[in-house]
Design a protein around this motif. Structure first.
Motif, PDB file in Angstrom:
ATOM      1  N   GLU A 701       0.829  -1.201   0.000  1.00 26.81           N
ATOM      2  CA  GLU A 701       0.000   0.000   0.000  1.00 26.81           C
ATOM      3  C   GLU A 701       0.870   1.260   0.000  1.00 26.81           C
ATOM      4  OE1 GLU A 701      -3.411   2.268  -0.073  1.00 26.81           O
ATOM      5  OE2 GLU A 701      -3.251   0.088  -0.275  1.00 26.81           O
ATOM      6  N   TYR A 702       1.924   1.218   0.783  1.00 25.68           N
ATOM      7  CA  TYR A 702       2.816   2.379   0.946  1.00 25.68           C
ATOM      8  C   TYR A 702       3.511   2.733  -0.362  1.00 25.68           C
ATOM      9  CZ  TYR A 702       7.068   4.837   2.715  1.00 25.68           C
ATOM     10  OH  TYR A 702       8.087   5.717   2.935  1.00 25.68           O
ATOM     11  N   THR A 703       3.901   1.746  -1.161  1.00 29.56           N
ATOM     12  CA  THR A 703       4.754   1.999  -2.333  1.00 29.56           C
ATOM     13  C   THR A 703       3.986   2.146  -3.637  1.00 29.56           C
ATOM     14  OG1 THR A 703       5.093  -0.396  -2.607  1.00 29.56           O
ATOM     15  CG2 THR A 703       6.736   0.819  -1.302  1.00 29.56           C
ATOM     16  N   LYS A 704       2.683   2.276  -3.569  1.00 33.19           N
ATOM     17  CA  LYS A 704       1.905   2.436  -4.809  1.00 33.19           C
ATOM     18  C   LYS A 704       2.346   3.689  -5.567  1.00 33.19           C
ATOM     19  CE  LYS A 704      -2.298  -0.121  -3.645  1.00 33.19           C
ATOM     20  NZ  LYS A 704      -3.755  -0.024  -3.361  1.00 33.19           N
ATOM     21  N   GLU A 705       2.574   4.752  -4.873  1.00 32.69           N
ATOM     22  CA  GLU A 705       3.017   5.984  -5.528  1.00 32.69           C
ATOM     23  C   GLU A 705       4.521   5.938  -5.744  1.00 32.69           C
ATOM     24  OE1 GLU A 705       1.801   9.420  -3.387  1.00 32.69           O
ATOM     25  OE2 GLU A 705      -0.322   8.847  -3.322  1.00 32.69           O
ATOM     26  N   ASP A 706       4.957   6.451  -6.909  1.00 34.59           N
ATOM     27  CA  ASP A 706       6.380   6.383  -7.253  1.00 34.59           C
ATOM     28  C   ASP A 706       7.263   7.079  -6.232  1.00 34.59           C
ATOM     29  OD1 ASP A 706       5.858   4.944  -9.528  1.00 34.59           O
ATOM     30  OD2 ASP A 706       5.850   6.689 -10.860  1.00 34.59           O
ATOM     31  N   ALA A 707       6.814   8.214  -5.748  1.00 38.55           N
ATOM     32  CA  ALA A 707       7.625   8.961  -4.780  1.00 38.55           C
ATOM     33  C   ALA A 707       7.832   8.141  -3.512  1.00 38.55           C
ATOM     34  CB  ALA A 707       6.966  10.295  -4.450  1.00 38.55           C
ATOM     35  N   ASN A 708       6.753   7.481  -3.051  1.00 38.84           N
ATOM     36  CA  ASN A 708       6.865   6.644  -1.859  1.00 38.84           C
ATOM     37  C   ASN A 708       7.725   5.410  -2.120  1.00 38.84           C
ATOM     38  OD1 ASN A 708       5.315   8.378  -0.344  1.00 38.84           O
ATOM     39  ND2 ASN A 708       3.407   7.245  -0.635  1.00 38.84           N
ATOM     40  N   PHE A 709       7.618   4.881  -3.360  1.00 40.31           N
ATOM     41  CA  PHE A 709       8.443   3.728  -3.737  1.00 40.31           C
ATOM     42  C   PHE A 709       9.933   4.083  -3.617  1.00 40.31           C
ATOM     43  CE2 PHE A 709      10.805   1.835  -7.357  1.00 40.31           C
ATOM     44  CZ  PHE A 709      10.828   0.507  -6.937  1.00 40.31           C
ATOM     45  N   VAL A 710      10.323   5.214  -4.150  1.00 36.73           N
ATOM     46  CA  VAL A 710      11.721   5.652  -4.069  1.00 36.73           C
ATOM     47  C   VAL A 710      12.115   5.907  -2.603  1.00 36.73           C
ATOM     48  CG1 VAL A 710      13.327   7.493  -4.676  1.00 36.73           C
ATOM     49  CG2 VAL A 710      11.736   6.593  -6.394  1.00 36.73           C
ATOM     50  N   LYS A 711      11.219   6.552  -1.863  1.00 32.06           N
ATOM     51  CA  LYS A 711      11.490   6.826  -0.450  1.00 32.06           C
ATOM     52  C   LYS A 711      11.685   5.520   0.330  1.00 32.06           C
ATOM     53  CE  LYS A 711       9.342   8.954   3.632  1.00 32.06           C
ATOM     54  NZ  LYS A 711       8.143   9.665   4.146  1.00 32.06           N
ATOM     55  N   PHE A 712      10.845   4.523   0.057  1.00 28.91           N
ATOM     56  CA  PHE A 712      10.928   3.237   0.728  1.00 28.91           C
ATOM     57  C   PHE A 712      12.279   2.570   0.484  1.00 28.91           C
ATOM     58  CE2 PHE A 712      10.416  -1.418   0.352  1.00 28.91           C
ATOM     59  CZ  PHE A 712      10.081  -1.718   1.660  1.00 28.91           C
ATOM     60  N   LEU A 713      12.737   2.579  -0.757  1.00 27.61           N
ATOM     61  CA  LEU A 713      14.025   1.961  -1.072  1.00 27.61           C
ATOM     62  C   LEU A 713      15.171   2.660  -0.337  1.00 27.61           C
ATOM     63  CD1 LEU A 713      13.664   1.235  -4.892  1.00 27.61           C
ATOM     64  CD2 LEU A 713      13.350  -0.339  -2.982  1.00 27.61           C
ATOM     65  N   LEU A 714      15.097   3.990  -0.267  1.00 25.15           N
ATOM     66  CA  LEU A 714      16.123   4.709   0.490  1.00 25.15           C
ATOM     67  C   LEU A 714      16.077   4.328   1.972  1.00 25.15           C
ATOM     68  CD1 LEU A 714      15.834   8.275  -1.101  1.00 25.15           C
ATOM     69  CD2 LEU A 714      17.758   6.694  -1.351  1.00 25.15           C
ATOM     70  N   GLN A 715      14.870   4.180   2.508  1.00 23.44           N
ATOM     71  CA  GLN A 715      14.723   3.825   3.924  1.00 23.44           C
ATOM     72  C   GLN A 715      15.237   2.420   4.234  1.00 23.44           C
ATOM     73  OE1 GLN A 715      10.433   4.741   3.874  1.00 23.44           O
ATOM     74  NE2 GLN A 715      10.776   5.958   5.735  1.00 23.44           N
ATOM     75  N   MET A 716      15.206   1.537   3.233  1.00 18.78           N
ATOM     76  CA  MET A 716      15.565   0.136   3.464  1.00 18.78           C
ATOM     77  C   MET A 716      17.072  -0.127   3.354  1.00 18.78           C
ATOM     78  SD  MET A 716      12.909  -1.520   4.391  1.00 18.78           S
ATOM     79  CE  MET A 716      13.390  -3.242   4.166  1.00 18.78           C
TER      80      MET A 716
END
Length: 778
Positions: A701-716
């Motif tokens: 749900e969190y990574t549906k949007e591209d901006a959140n997807f990129v943010k998630f990868l940085l966080q991981m």
């Protein structure tokens, strides 16, 4: 003021005092000294000025008794052809006190026609003034006799004035003195400075038929003294303070210039010091042998009886404690004080050393009673006076240990070795009972020990009980208090006692105020290393928790747990690292919970209820604290820990899970979790607690949007270090939540879209992180 007590020169019998002939500097010194003693300006609270005693009321070491026995022998010494007697003792042994009490005893004996002259070469100035001071005192006595004899003389013009002969002799033998005619104006107010000779009497000049030589004058004086029923005792103090040239001048005076019959000299000095000064001043090979030629009889100041100095120090130290605190020391303090003085005080040799130690205690303790442990302030002042190099070493070592304890610095092996070598050189004895042994320090500096390797003698481990006791009692080894002992102020890198007590008071009664205070410590600059909040977290090990009540533990646990999220979101802690603040906080919170669990079960239950239901740091709570408990209980992993290492019981672990899952199901909470610091810790903690489905759904749900997807990868991204710090992104971490191939394909599509700005920069960082995180087979 009694004439007997009035100065450096006193006469006994019908002869008038001649103290008015002393130089002004000496008289001023006498006046101030007498005023000080007679006014009684002394208290346990005030530093001791270290003035010699004037009376026996405060004589602790038997000097008055010695003076009573010695005085008759000194009087007897004035009846012969002249003698020099030495009173010998090291600096601070009580020589000046002995001279004062001797003078008083001599006056008490009231010996007819004995004249006591006291001179202080250290105060008198050059050699000529020293000769003049002595001779003028003797000349005044002869003046009185000459005046009495002239009343019965038929030819007064022919009468010989032996007082003037003495003055003439002083003018000729005083080195560096002005010519006789000029001196006349100084010594005789009626004589001019234009060249008039002193009136010696025609009879004296007729005797020689020429101008008399120095030897003629001395012989005439000696003959006259032999014929008179008078004697002189000259007391000379502080010879061991003189420069070599001045010491030589005093020796010349007593052995050559003023070596008269019926004149005895008592010289007070440290033999080693005066011998060395003579060796330099006379350029001889052995100053001690030369001194033997000058002094015919010596009396050594006796050492105090065993334990006298330590008993005196203990008695007066206790008086200082009682005066400042308004109560006697506790039994534990008394025992520790006894041990400190018995061990560190073994090196005491003179009453002066006792005074210096007491002055150090008075000076420091009056304003530091709330910040230091009294037996240790006595210890450190004993070391300061008796072993200055060890005092300097302790200050350096404890300052380094302080930043080591606070985690602000590391001590490398070379520095440990150097410190250990210095300590072994300072305390070389292998006898554990000796003050020259490292073991003598261990009672109050537990982090040192005797060891073969120098580096192993310092920064050794301390027990939890030792740490707690040291901190509670504010002892010398306490990293929060050590600097008070050396600098009268606390270390800048630790909380003051007032700050700490304020924080603990908030923990007990005002949780909101505590949280606000802790957030302030997160952002408040600290002089060295980590933030104040990190320092606080580091300090709360198990020994610190043991100092607190159940309510205080509850407040600190909830306060730190709630605001740790604010700390993790600061720039320096935004990315995870090994042994980071999140892990330290969970270690210390678990120590607090372990203590609380055994202290008060009801408060423990209430604390856990607040933790699971209310804390803002939910991601940290699940990813660090709760996950560790799952591991310790064997719910995950394969290394369960013993029961005493666990913060929670099995029942408490089970009770927490539904409460935490209910919070995670709340839509508002799920949205807030996107900004969770150290996201991988939280997600894997969630997975260990609830299984894979819930966190995978949340990530999707969190990574549906591209901006959140990129943010998630940085966080991981994780953390690693070799030549520098890296933040790799590993396939193994992402694959739990997202398909790896699809993840890379999505990155390709975003790059193909020729995006720009912040997202393009973030994707470039992700590409670099993927390269750094590649593993064999990727």
């Amino acid at each position: 003021m009694d004439k007997k007590d009035r100065g450096f020169v006193s006469g006994v019998g019908a002869l008038a005092s001649v103290e008015t002939n002393l130089n002004a500097a000496t008289q001023a010194w006498i006046t101030s000294s007498n005023l000080f003693c007679k006014q009684g300006i002394y208290s346990m609270f005030s530093p001791d000025s270290d003035r010699a005693l004037e009376s026996e009321e405060r004589d602790e070491f038997g000097f008055a008794g010695i003076a009573r026995k010695l005085a008759p022998s000194l009087i007897a010494a004035t009846g012969g052809d002249g003698m020099v007697i030495g009173i010998e003792g090291p600096w601070g042994s009580g020589k000046s006190t002995m001279v004062n009490l001797l003078r008083k005893e001599l006056l008490t004996l009231n010996t007819p026609n004995l004249h006591i002259i006291s001179i202080a070469p250290w105060l008198s100035g050059d050699g000529s003034s020293l000769v003049r001071t002595l001779i003028e005192a003797m000349a005044a006595v002869l003046d009185t006799l000459d005046e009495a004899n002239s009343k019965w003389s038929r030819n007064k013009k022919k009468a010989i004035k032996y007082g003037n002969i003495l003055r003439d002799y002083a003018a000729k033998t005083g080195r560096g003195i002005a010519p006789l005619a000029k001196l006349a104006g100084l010594l005789l107010p009626g004589a001019s400075a234009a060249g008039e000779a002193l009136d010696l009497g025609a009879g004296f000049l007729d005797r020689f038929g020429k101008a008399p030589t120095d030897a003629d004058l001395k012989k005439a004086i000696s003959d006259r003294l032999k014929s008179l029923d008078i004697r002189f005792l000259v007391l000379i103090d502080d010879l061991d303070r003189l420069e070599p040239s001045q010491a030589v001048e005093v020796v010349r005076l007593v052995r050559s210039v003023a070596d008269f019959p019926k004149v005895a000299y008592v010289m007070c000095y440290d033999r080693a010091v005066l011998s060395h000064a003579l060796q330099i001043g006379l350029d001889v090979t052995n100053g001690d042998l030369f001194l033997q030629k000058v002094v015919q009889l010596t009396f050594a100041i006796p050492l105090p009886e065993p334990f006298d100095l330590r008993l005196s120090l203990r008695q007066k130290a206790i008086a200082i404690y009682e005066e400042i605190n308004g109560r006697p020391p506790s039994p534990d303090e008394l025992e520790e004080l006894r041990l400190a003085i018995d061990r560190e005080g073994q090196g005491l040799r003179t009453p002066r050393e006792v005074k210096l130690v007491l002055n150090g205690i008075r000076f420091a303790y009056a304003n530091l009673a709330e910040q230091v442990y009294f037996p240790d302030i006595c210890r450190v002042n004993l070391v300061k006076i008796l072993n200055p190099p060890l005092y300097a070493w302790l200050e350096k070592y404890l300052s380094l240990r302080s930043v080591l304890v606070t985690g602000d610095a590391m001590i490398d092996e070379d520095e440990r070795t150097t410190l250990g070598q210095e300590l072994k050189a300072l305390l070389p004895s292998d006898d554990a009972t000796s003050i020259r042994s490292i073991w003598s320090l261990r009672r109050f500096i537990p982090s040192v020990r005797a060891a073969e390797q120098p580096k192993e003698t310092v920064f050794s481990t301390e027990s939890e009980n030792e740490k707690r006791s040291i901190s509670e009692l504010k002892r010398l080894a306490s990293s929060q208090h050590y600097r008070f002992y050396f600098a009268l102020t606390g270390p800048k890198t630790v909380l003051t006692d007032a700050q700490y007590q304020s924080m603990i008071a908030f923990a007990e009664s005002d949780l909101s105020a505590l949280k606000a205070s802790l957030i302030d410590y997160i952002h408040k600059p600290r002089p060295l290393g980590k933030s104040w909040f990190e320092y606080i977290v580091d300090q709360f090990d198990y020994s610190q928790w043991q100092r607190l009540s159940a309510k205080q533990i509850q407040g600190m646990v909830l306060g730190i747990s709630d605001v740790i999220v604010d700390m993790l979101m600061t720039a320096e802690h935004a990315r995870p690292s090994m042994s980071g603040i999140g892990q330290k906080a969970q270690d210390n919170i678990r120590d607090g919970l372990k203590r609380l669990r055994h202290l008060d079960s009801e408060i423990m239950a209430a604390t856990l209820g607040s933790l699971w239901n209310e804390t803002r740091s939910l991601g940290w709570l699940i990813g660090e604290l709760y996950r560790t408990e799952l591991q310790y209980h064997g719910r995950i992993g394969d290394r369960p820990q013993a029961e005493h290492l666990r913060a929670l019981t099995d029942e408490q672990v089970d009770a927490a899970k539904p409460l935490l899952e209910r919070r995670l199901a709340d839509p508002a909470t799920r949205l807030e979790l996107r900004d969770t610091p150290h996201l991988p810790y939280f997600l894997f903690g969630w997975m260990d607690m609830s299984g894979k489905d819930a966190p995978v759904e949340w990530v999707s749900e969190y990574t549906k949007e591209d901006a959140n997807f990129v943010k998630f990868l940085l966080q991981m991204r994780s953390w690693s270090m070799s030549d520098r710090v890296y933040y790799p992104l590993r396939k193994s971490s992402i694959s739990y939540f997202l398909d790896w191939d699809e993840t890379r394909a999505r990155l390709d599509r975003l790059e193909a879209a020729e995006i720009s700005g912040a997202m393009a920069t973030d994707i470039a960082e992700i590409r670099q992180a993927i390269e750094q995180g590649k593993e064999p087979g990727d």
